[in-house]
Design a protein around this motif. Structure first.
Motif, PDB file in Angstrom:
ATOM      1  N   GLU A  28      44.311   6.581  71.878  1.00 29.51           N
ATOM      2  CA  GLU A  28      45.047   8.008  71.993  1.00 29.51           C
ATOM      3  C   GLU A  28      44.081   8.588  70.939  1.00 29.51           C
ATOM      4  O   GLU A  28      43.659   8.122  69.766  1.00 29.51           O
ATOM      5  CB  GLU A  28      46.352   7.823  71.210  1.00 29.51           C
ATOM      6  CG  GLU A  28      47.430   7.192  72.187  1.00 29.51           C
ATOM      7  CD  GLU A  28      48.852   7.518  71.466  1.00 29.51           C
ATOM      8  OE1 GLU A  28      48.921   8.115  70.562  1.00 29.51           O
ATOM      9  OE2 GLU A  28      49.519   6.550  72.194  1.00 29.51           O
ATOM     10  N   ILE A  30      43.875  12.249  68.421  1.00 23.32           N
ATOM     11  CA  ILE A  30      44.594  13.318  67.525  1.00 23.32           C
ATOM     12  C   ILE A  30      43.223  14.526  67.279  1.00 23.32           C
ATOM     13  O   ILE A  30      42.082  13.986  66.948  1.00 23.32           O
ATOM     14  CB  ILE A  30      45.098  12.829  66.172  1.00 23.32           C
ATOM     15  CG1 ILE A  30      44.267  12.152  65.223  1.00 23.32           C
ATOM     16  CG2 ILE A  30      46.439  11.857  66.676  1.00 23.32           C
ATOM     17  CD1 ILE A  30      44.707  11.811  63.970  1.00 23.32           C
ATOM     18  N   CYS A  32      41.313  16.453  64.610  1.00 28.07           N
ATOM     19  CA  CYS A  32      41.171  16.367  63.168  1.00 28.07           C
ATOM     20  C   CYS A  32      41.626  17.649  62.640  1.00 28.07           C
ATOM     21  O   CYS A  32      41.485  18.787  62.957  1.00 28.07           O
ATOM     22  CB  CYS A  32      39.482  16.445  63.050  1.00 28.07           C
ATOM     23  SG  CYS A  32      39.105  16.639  61.422  1.00 28.07           S
ATOM     24  N   ASP A  38      38.479  16.029  68.492  1.00 29.18           N
ATOM     25  CA  ASP A  38      39.226  15.009  68.931  1.00 29.18           C
ATOM     26  C   ASP A  38      38.557  13.540  68.206  1.00 29.18           C
ATOM     27  O   ASP A  38      37.538  13.354  68.116  1.00 29.18           O
ATOM     28  CB  ASP A  38      39.357  14.374  70.596  1.00 29.18           C
ATOM     29  CG  ASP A  38      40.289  15.413  71.231  1.00 29.18           C
ATOM     30  OD1 ASP A  38      41.082  16.061  70.429  1.00 29.18           O
ATOM     31  OD2 ASP A  38      40.144  15.674  72.396  1.00 29.18           O
ATOM     32  N   ASP A  41      43.152   8.151  67.067  1.00 28.14           N
ATOM     33  CA  ASP A  41      44.242   8.053  66.298  1.00 28.14           C
ATOM     34  C   ASP A  41      44.600   7.295  65.038  1.00 28.14           C
ATOM     35  O   ASP A  41      44.936   7.785  64.014  1.00 28.14           O
ATOM     36  CB  ASP A  41      45.448   7.666  67.032  1.00 28.14           C
ATOM     37  CG  ASP A  41      46.968   7.826  66.505  1.00 28.14           C
ATOM     38  OD1 ASP A  41      46.932   8.530  65.930  1.00 28.14           O
ATOM     39  OD2 ASP A  41      47.847   7.065  67.195  1.00 28.14           O
ATOM     40  N   CYS A  46      37.259  11.285  59.658  1.00 33.96           N
ATOM     41  CA  CYS A  46      36.799  12.076  60.996  1.00 33.96           C
ATOM     42  C   CYS A  46      35.453  11.691  61.189  1.00 33.96           C
ATOM     43  O   CYS A  46      34.484  11.724  60.275  1.00 33.96           O
ATOM     44  CB  CYS A  46      37.078  13.308  60.863  1.00 33.96           C
ATOM     45  SG  CYS A  46      36.287  14.518  62.434  1.00 33.96           S
ATOM     46  N   LYS A  56      49.685  11.130  59.932  1.00 32.10           N
ATOM     47  CA  LYS A  56      50.394  12.208  60.192  1.00 32.10           C
ATOM     48  C   LYS A  56      51.623  12.040  60.400  1.00 32.10           C
ATOM     49  O   LYS A  56      52.547  13.132  60.193  1.00 32.10           O
ATOM     50  CB  LYS A  56      49.995  11.956  62.102  1.00 32.10           C
ATOM     51  CG  LYS A  56      50.523  10.805  62.663  1.00 32.10           C
ATOM     52  CD  LYS A  56      50.149  10.767  64.210  1.00 32.10           C
ATOM     53  CE  LYS A  56      50.347   9.283  64.578  1.00 32.10           C
ATOM     54  NZ  LYS A  56      50.020   9.268  66.066  1.00 32.10           N
ATOM     55  N   SER A  57      52.430  10.971  60.014  1.00 30.75           N
ATOM     56  CA  SER A  57      53.951  10.846  59.976  1.00 30.75           C
ATOM     57  C   SER A  57      54.616  10.904  58.625  1.00 30.75           C
ATOM     58  O   SER A  57      55.482  10.549  58.358  1.00 30.75           O
ATOM     59  CB  SER A  57      54.220   9.595  60.772  1.00 30.75           C
ATOM     60  OG  SER A  57      53.643   8.537  60.249  1.00 30.75           O
TER      61      SER A  57
END
Ligand SMILES: [Zn+2]
Length: 81
Positions: A28, A30, A32, A38, A41, A46, A56-57
């Motif tokens: 997967e 995500i 940056c 991209d 994940d 980066c 992210k969460s």
């Protein structure tokens, strides 16, 4: 008789990564938060701009989870004495 070779291997050295490897590393991507490109994940930095990527969460860092788990286990341990 005798020509049969039971050692002709099944699953000895499959070429390339196994399905488990692919699943473990994940596929997967995500975007940056800094440059928008991209990235993986699970990447921490980066690969395009070098910016550290935030979780992210909003989960706490792994060491916090480990410490919390140890505290919980310790409490449960002493409660059962
Ligand atoms: Zn970036």
């Amino acid at each position: 008789m005798g020509d049969f070779d039971p050692d002709i291997g099944e699953g000895l050295d499959p070429d390339g990564p196994s399905a488990e490897d692919l699943d473990r590393f994940g596929s997967e991507f995500i975007a940056c938060p800094n440059c928008g490109k991209d990235i993986y994940d699970q990447a921490e930095i980066c690969t395009h701009c070098g910016q550290a990527v935030e979780e992210k969460s909003g989960l706490p860092p792994l060491w916090v989870m480990i410490v919390l788990a140890m505290v919980v286990f310790a409490v449960l341990f002493f409660l059962t004495l």
